[in-house]
Structures are given as C-alpha cells and as structure tokens.
Design an enzyme around this catalytic site. Structure first.
Site, short mmCIF file in Angstrom:
data_model
loop_
_atom_site.label_atom_id
_atom_site.label_comp_id
_atom_site.label_asym_id
_atom_site.label_seq_id
_atom_site.Cartn_x
_atom_site.Cartn_y
_atom_site.Cartn_z
N ASN A 1 0.84 -1.20 0.00
CA ASN A 1 0.00 0.00 0.00
C ASN A 1 0.87 1.24 0.00
O ASN A 1 2.01 1.20 0.45
CB ASN A 1 -0.85 0.03 1.26
CG ASN A 1 -2.04 -0.90 1.19
OD1 ASN A 1 -2.20 -1.63 0.22
ND2 ASN A 1 -2.85 -0.87 2.21
N LYS B 1 13.34 -15.58 -8.48
CA LYS B 1 12.67 -14.56 -9.29
C LYS B 1 11.85 -15.23 -10.40
O LYS B 1 12.36 -16.10 -11.11
CB LYS B 1 13.72 -13.64 -9.91
CG LYS B 1 13.11 -12.52 -10.70
CD LYS B 1 14.16 -11.61 -11.28
CE LYS B 1 13.52 -10.62 -12.22
NZ LYS B 1 14.51 -9.89 -13.00
N PRO C 1 -4.31 -11.08 8.19
CA PRO C 1 -5.05 -10.84 9.43
C PRO C 1 -5.36 -9.35 9.58
O PRO C 1 -4.53 -8.51 9.19
CB PRO C 1 -4.09 -11.31 10.53
CG PRO C 1 -2.75 -11.38 9.90
CD PRO C 1 -2.94 -11.57 8.42
N LYS D 1 -16.53 1.40 9.61
CA LYS D 1 -15.37 0.69 10.17
C LYS D 1 -15.37 0.78 11.70
O LYS D 1 -15.03 -0.17 12.38
CB LYS D 1 -14.06 1.28 9.62
CG LYS D 1 -13.78 0.81 8.20
CD LYS D 1 -12.53 1.44 7.60
CE LYS D 1 -12.50 1.12 6.12
NZ LYS D 1 -11.51 1.86 5.37
O1 PMT Z 1 1.99 7.32 5.85
P1 PMT Z 1 1.53 8.62 5.20
O2 PMT Z 1 2.10 8.80 3.82
O3 PMT Z 1 1.76 9.80 6.10
O4 PMT Z 1 -0.06 8.49 4.99
C1 PMT Z 1 -0.87 8.35 6.10
C2 PMT Z 1 -2.03 7.40 5.85
C3 PMT Z 1 -2.96 8.00 4.82
C4 PMT Z 1 -1.51 6.04 5.38
C5 PMT Z 1 -2.72 7.21 7.24
O5 PMT Z 1 -3.18 8.46 7.68
C6 PMT Z 1 -3.90 6.25 7.15
O6 PMT Z 1 -5.02 6.58 6.80
N1 PMT Z 1 -3.65 4.95 7.53
C7 PMT Z 1 -4.61 3.86 7.42
C8 PMT Z 1 -4.70 3.43 6.00
C9 PMT Z 1 -5.56 2.23 5.82
O7 PMT Z 1 -5.03 1.19 5.59
O8 PMT Z 1 -6.83 2.37 5.98
P2 PMT Z 1 -7.89 1.17 5.82
O9 PMT Z 1 -9.18 1.90 5.72
O10 PMT Z 1 -7.52 0.26 4.74
O11 PMT Z 1 -7.76 0.38 7.18
C10 PMT Z 1 -8.56 0.70 8.32
C11 PMT Z 1 -7.79 0.47 9.59
O12 PMT Z 1 -7.52 -0.91 9.77
C12 PMT Z 1 -6.44 1.18 9.65
O13 PMT Z 1 -6.29 1.64 10.98
C13 PMT Z 1 -5.43 0.07 9.36
O14 PMT Z 1 -4.17 0.30 10.00
C14 PMT Z 1 -6.14 -1.13 9.98
N2 PMT Z 1 -5.83 -2.41 9.33
C15 PMT Z 1 -6.21 -2.63 8.04
C16 PMT Z 1 -5.98 -3.88 7.48
C17 PMT Z 1 -5.32 -4.88 8.24
N3 PMT Z 1 -5.07 -6.06 7.72
N4 PMT Z 1 -4.94 -4.62 9.50
C18 PMT Z 1 -5.18 -3.42 10.05
O15 PMT Z 1 -4.80 -3.19 11.20
#
Ligand code: PMT
Length: 401
Positions: free
Chosen positions: A212, A291, A307, A339
């Site tokens: 990501n 590779k 997970p 969420k």
């Molecule tokens: O790192 P920067 O360039 O400063 O950018 C910051 C950011 C935009 C990455 C940050 O502010 C942000 O939004 N991070 C969360 C990004 C994300 O993955 O969002 P999501 O909507 O996909 O996930 C929701 C939440 O679940 C997040 O807290 C994520 O950490 C958590 N998650 C998601 C998937 C997973 N398998 N495990 C998790 O813990």
C-alpha cells in the site's frame, strides 16, 4: 495546533478592539475549539451580543443575574467547563478588576471560579498601557499564572502610536494553541501507547512485492505527539525512510504478518492502540524462492487475506483504547463510521486520500475523527500539528471514559 480538545470562554471587555473578537471566535472554532462568549456591560457599547451568538453558535452571557441563562448553564458550571478563559480585548479596567480578584460582574466572577488557563490580550491607549498602575496589575496577574498575548505596537484607533493595540486574531490563536501537550488537562502521562505506521510489503518473489502507499509520516507524527504528551510509545513500523522520533521505541517489520505478530506480542501491556499503518489487506498465497521469469502477456496472482490487526486487537476481552485510521476516497464519514462499528473501535481518524496536498506521502493532512455519538474535525495542517490535535482528542476521550 492543539485546540480540538479545548473549551474556551471568550471574555470580551469594553474597547474598540471588541470587533476583532468576533473574528477571533471564528478562528478558534475553525481549529476545532469550542467557544462560549461572555461580554461585560462596556463591551456591549462596541459590539452586539447577536454578532457573537451568530459566530459562536451559542447564546452569549452578559450578566450574572440572568435567570434563564443560569438555568441552562450556571456560571460555576461554565467556569468548570472552560479549559481556557481568554479575555480579548482585556481593557485596563478589566485587568485592574482581575488583579484585585473582584467578582463584580459575570466575567470577573468566572475568572475567580475557573481553574482553567487565563489568557489576556490587552487593548488600550498606549499611555494607559504604559501607566505604572496598569503595569503593576499586569505583573500581579502574570505572577499568578496569567498569560499575556500582546499588546501589539502600531497606530491606535485614537490616533496615538505605540504599544496597546490588541494582537490580531490569528496571532492570539497561534499563542493559545502553542502550549505543550502535557499542559492540556487530558495528558498521556504514564500511558503506554502501542501503534503501527507505514506500509506493509507482501513479497511475491525476492524482487517483487505488493503493498500500500504510505510514507509513515502521519503515524510517526502521532508517535512523536504521544511521546510529547508523556506516553511511553512503541512504534511498529513498516518499511519507511524516516528517523525514529525521540524517546520512541521502534520495531521494524516488513509484512502484515510480521506487523501482526509484533503487535500481538506487546498488546497486553498497552493502554492505547493506534493503527495508522496502511496494512496490505492481501498477500500472495506463497512467496516464490526465485525470481519469476517474465513470460506471457498477462500474469494472474493469487492472493490470500491478511489478518486484520486492528479488528483483532479490538476483539480482545481485555483491550486497550483502540483507535483506527481510515483512508477513504469518497463518502468519508459513512465509510469511516462503518469501520468504527464493524471493528468495534473506540475512535477512528479518517483522511481523504487521492487528493493533492493531504493524505499519503504529503507533509500535511486533515482528519475527521469519529466516535460513537460524536466527532471532531482536525483542519488541514502540518502532520505534526494534526497529530498533536489527535493525541489531545484521544487523551480527552480516554479521560471521559
Ligand atoms: O503514511 P503517510 O504517507 O503519512 O499516509 C498516512 C495514511 C494516509 C496512510 C494514514 O493516515 C492512514 O489513513 N492509515 C490507514 C490506511 C488504511 O489502511 O486504511 P484502511 O481503511 O484500509 O484500514 C482501516 C484500519 O484498519 C487502519 O487503521 C489500518 O491500520 C487497519 N488495518 C487494516 C488492514 C489490516 N489487515 N490490518 C489493520 O490493522
């Protein structure tokens, strides 16, 4: 800027600068502060309470003996509610009454009854400001902990030139916002914060990966702010090119699986878990040892679900205060609140991604923070400022629980 968790009583005393206080209310609210306005009788000669009501969104209090206002929020309740009492403009008369600890109107009574920070933005004629009596009163208030903003020097409404003009609203906002996080009633002193930041990279073979977008800047800024607020911080970081914030313990990982294991090994000791990482939702079913050679026009890659670290932490029977992030490109509140509920979080910080100048990789960001039954906007600013506001909000919500 640390205003999202602050509640201001803005005291307006009599002076021509009272008109600037209308803009001051707007500026404070733009930064997320809550503001209630109290005017002295003299202030009403310069600006009408209706103007302040319109910009603050709340009725304006002008008198101690107002039965209907007292029934809504009594003056002692208002004094307890305020984290900050900001008097702008602070006239020579008001400063004198505060120095003498008088309680002869609502504003001076509030000043005595409030345990909040007292800020004074003096405004008066330069000769009055230079008067030894005024200076003695100011010195006495300073000695008791009052903080001064200004006055500024320049041409005055009366035609004189010198020190005595009220500072501009933005300067006052900068001054009241520029305090150490630990000073905010809701500090993180003694709290143990576990958090994630940066991307995860899921290897396909020794040279390729899926992952990501995330520079880690937002998460690292939150770690620094939590540390500044007095917390012990352990930061589980995906691959990023950033220095570790002072005093923060960093654990480097690469994949979602590694991030998951690093979090689970430490979560029992955490009071707060903040998930700022952009975790890859899927990983290749298997990593190839060698590779993969280029062949054919297309390549279908089979992925398997990773997970969900955040959801797993939130589902633990004995869990910390859990804060998630949400990176959204549209319908931000709807998706973020979805969420919040689905993952059973205490709070979620949503950011718009896919726009220039905020979200991924940039130095600035804006957050919409939600919790069950409430929310706050943290306006666009440097990620370090946004992070400090978020930490202040987390600390305030934890203290309320
Ligand atoms: O790192 P920067 O360039 O400063 O950018 C910051 C950011 C935009 C990455 C940050 O502010 C942000 O939004 N991070 C969360 C990004 C994300 O993955 O969002 P999501 O909507 O996909 O996930 C929701 C939440 O679940 C997040 O807290 C994520 O950490 C958590 N998650 C998601 C998937 C997973 N398998 N495990 C998790 O813990």
């Amino acid at each position: 800027m640390v205003l999202a968790a602050r509640r201001f009583v803005l005291g307006v005393s009599g002076g021509i600068a009272a008109y600037k206080a209308v803009d001051l209310v707007r500026r404070l609210r733009e930064r997320g502060a809550e503001v209630r306005v109290v005017m002295t009788a003299a202030a009403e000669h310069f600006v009408s309470p209706t103007s302040f009501q319109a910009v603050s969104g709340h009725p304006v209090r002008t008198a101690l003996w107002d039965e209907s206002a007292e029934a809504a929020m009594g003056h002692i309740e208002l004094a307890r509610w305020a984290t900050d009492l900001l008097v702008a403009p602070a006239s020579a008369d008001l400063i004198a009454r505060l120095a003498q600890a008088q309680a002869d109107d609502l504003l001076t009574t509030l000043a005595l009854a409030s345990a909040g920070r007292l800020w004074l933005a003096p405004a008066m004629n330069q000769q009055m400001w230079a008067h030894p009596g005024v200076q003695a009163n100011v010195a006495c208030l300073r000695a008791r902990g009052a903080r001064l903003v200004g006055p500024a020097e320049g041409e005055q409404a009366c035609g004189d030139f010198g020190a005595g003009r009220m500072s501009e609203p933005m300067e006052i906002v900068e001054a009241v916002a520029g305090i150490d996080l630990r000073e905010i009633g809701a500090s993180m002193q003694g709290k143990r914060v576990l958090m994630t930041a940066g991307p995860t990279l899921e290897d396909i073979d020794p040279v390729r990966f899926v992952g990501n977008r995330s520079s880690g800047k937002m998460g690292f800024a939150v770690a620094a702010a939590a540390r500044e607020a007095g917390a012990e911080v352990v930061l589980i970081a995906g691959p990023v090119a950033l220095c570790t914030p002072d005093g923060v313990t960093r654990v480097d990982v690469r994949s979602a699986k590694q991030m998951h294991d690093a979090v689970m090994a430490r979560v029992d000791e955490a009071d707060v878990f903040i998930a700022a990482a952009a975790v890859a939702d899927y990983r290749p079913v298997a990593m190839l040892d060698n590779k993969r050679k280029k062949s054919g026009d297309t390549w279908t890659l089979e992925l398997v679900l990773n997970p969900d670290i955040l959801a797993e932490v939130a589902a633990r029977p004995k869990r910390p205060f859990v804060v998630g992030f949400a990176a959204e490109t549209e319908r931000v509140e709807e998706h973020a609140r979805g969420k919040l509920e689905r993952k059973r979080l205490d709070m979620i910080a949503a950011n718009r991604v896919g726009l220039e100048g905020c979200g991924f990789e940039s130095c600035d960001n804006a957050l919409s923070v939600y919790w069950a039954g409430g929310g706050e906007e943290i306006n666009l600013g440097a990620k370090s400022d946004v992070a400090r506001s978020l930490v202040a909000l987390i600390a305030a919500r934890m203290a309320e629980r």
